[in-house]
Design a protein around this motif. Sequence first.
Motif, PDB file in Angstrom:
ATOM      1  N   LEU A 281       2.741   1.804  -3.462  1.00 48.84           N
ATOM      2  CA  LEU A 281       2.065   2.302  -4.475  1.00 48.84           C
ATOM      3  C   LEU A 281       1.590   3.661  -4.147  1.00 48.84           C
ATOM      4  CD1 LEU A 281      -0.572  -0.847  -5.250  1.00 48.84           C
ATOM      5  CD2 LEU A 281       1.403  -0.080  -6.274  1.00 48.84           C
TER       6      LEU A 281
ATOM      7  N   GLU B 213      -1.091  -4.691  -7.197  1.00 50.88           N
ATOM      8  CA  GLU B 213      -2.623  -4.134  -6.682  1.00 50.88           C
ATOM      9  C   GLU B 213      -3.391  -5.490  -6.532  1.00 50.88           C
ATOM     10  OE1 GLU B 213      -4.129  -1.239  -9.185  1.00 50.88           O
ATOM     11  OE2 GLU B 213      -3.873   0.328  -7.644  1.00 50.88           O
TER      12      GLU B 213
ATOM     13  N   ASN C  96       1.035  -1.236  -0.059  1.00 52.80           N
ATOM     14  CA  ASN C  96       0.024  -0.178   0.000  1.00 52.80           C
ATOM     15  C   ASN C  96       0.833   1.295  -0.004  1.00 52.80           C
ATOM     16  OD1 ASN C  96      -2.695  -0.035  -0.114  1.00 52.80           O
ATOM     17  ND2 ASN C  96      -3.143  -0.030   2.054  1.00 52.80           N
TER      18      ASN C  96
ATOM     19  N   LYS D 227      -2.139  -7.936  -3.794  1.00 54.00           N
ATOM     20  CA  LYS D 227      -2.571  -7.250  -2.466  1.00 54.00           C
ATOM     21  C   LYS D 227      -3.958  -7.359  -2.159  1.00 54.00           C
ATOM     22  CE  LYS D 227      -3.525  -2.972  -2.133  1.00 54.00           C
ATOM     23  NZ  LYS D 227      -4.129  -1.707  -2.100  1.00 54.00           N
TER      24      LYS D 227
END
Length: 413
Positions: free
Chosen positions: A63, A286, A60, A289
């Motif tokens: 990114l 993404e 997180n 995750k």
Amino acid sequence: MGQLFSDASKNEDNGDLVSSFTKYFKKIKTENKIISQETIHLIELHLKNGNIQGVNSVINDALKNIDSIPINIAVTGESGAGKSSFINALRGVGPEDQGAAEEGVTETTMMRTPYKHPKIKTLTFWDLPGIGTKNFPPKDYLEKVNFQEYDFFVIVSALRFTKHELDLAKAIRFMKKNYYFVRTKVDIDLQNEKESKPRTFEREKTLKQIRSYCLNTFTQNNMDVPQIFLISNKHLSDYDFPVLMDTLIKDLSNQKRHNFMLSLPNITEAVIDRKHKSMQQHIWLEAFKAGLLATVPVVGILTNDVKKLKVKLNHYRVLFGVDDASLEAIAKDSQVPVEQLKKIIKSPFLLETKNKETLEEMLLKCLKIFASIRGGPLASGLYFRKTFYLEFLFLDTVTEDAKVRLRETYSKI
Ligand SMILES: Nc1nc2c(ncn2[C@@H]2O[C@H](COP(=O)(O)OP(=O)(O)OP(=O)(O)O)[C@@H](O)[C@H]2O)c(=O)[nH]1
Ligand SMILES: [Mg+2]
């Protein structure tokens, strides 16, 4: 790519997760990675320890950082050297477009002016006044233009580099900043040489002479010779502009690399491929995750997903220069009818429903295309959302569109 997700989906066993994560990033060349080696190690460590929250928060943060960290590039050089043209070229903006840096034969830039990249909001080019036109010692000049704000400097010159510019280069290094020397207007040099020596003219020989001339200026001034980039702001895919882009990407930190990469004009297939690699990592992270956190497999595609997917597809089309507005601008520049360009690209139709077809059916069709491209059926019971497969499909299609578009217009610009 799809393969890795299948592997990663077996997340009852952390060993599999670690190995699929490691395998994915191992395949990517260092200069293309969008997260640092330390971040990769940290994620692997958390995965090994089964610390899913830890992995989630590292990805997180990485990114978020990539998407928000500002990139500031200073462009300086004598009046008329081609600073504004260079900035416009890097922003993919024509001189007559809205928000273009003003190009002209008179001294138009008297103070530092920021130009934001139209597609990448975190990227700003600073058009600085040439040092030669101001009576400052280089250090004062650097203070005055807030040198510490920039990631690096580009010193642009159209003829030989002046003493002022060499002193400026020294001062930039002294301040522990990086600079690149760019020699513009080589197209004009070649044209002049061709006209004056029509029988003996040799393109490569002339370019070599310009390069040696620039290099000698440094050695004569007892300076280390930097890499020099010969470019034409009017013909970006020729000469050293692509090499310059590669060098800048390599030198930037991992976290800044992704957005800078995406900002580049789609002028060669190599750039398009690198953009693809960069964007693919972003989506992969993404998806990874999201997969880690999912407790139940999400089988269907929700209405809200479709809205988000539309936004994603549109975003990729803009980045790769195959959205309607870009196609229209390219058509004008290359004098290829816009209908001809629209006919050869596929991405606009990915999310277009035919009569009676529901969105769900249409998305299923998309997934089938993806499965056939990837050469195998989609693994069942995935924790990875199907929407991510669609994002990969969009990215692949848009990348191919950008290349087809480039081939169609290449010889005509
Ligand atoms: N043929 C050719 N013309 C160029 C090139 N770069 C710039 N020009 C032209 O040279 C002129 C000056 O370019 P600018 O980009 O305005 O130069 P500048 O460094 O911003 O100048 P100031 O704002 O006055 O400091 C313009 O007419 C440009 O179109 C190039 O590489 N090739
Ligand atoms: Mg200017």
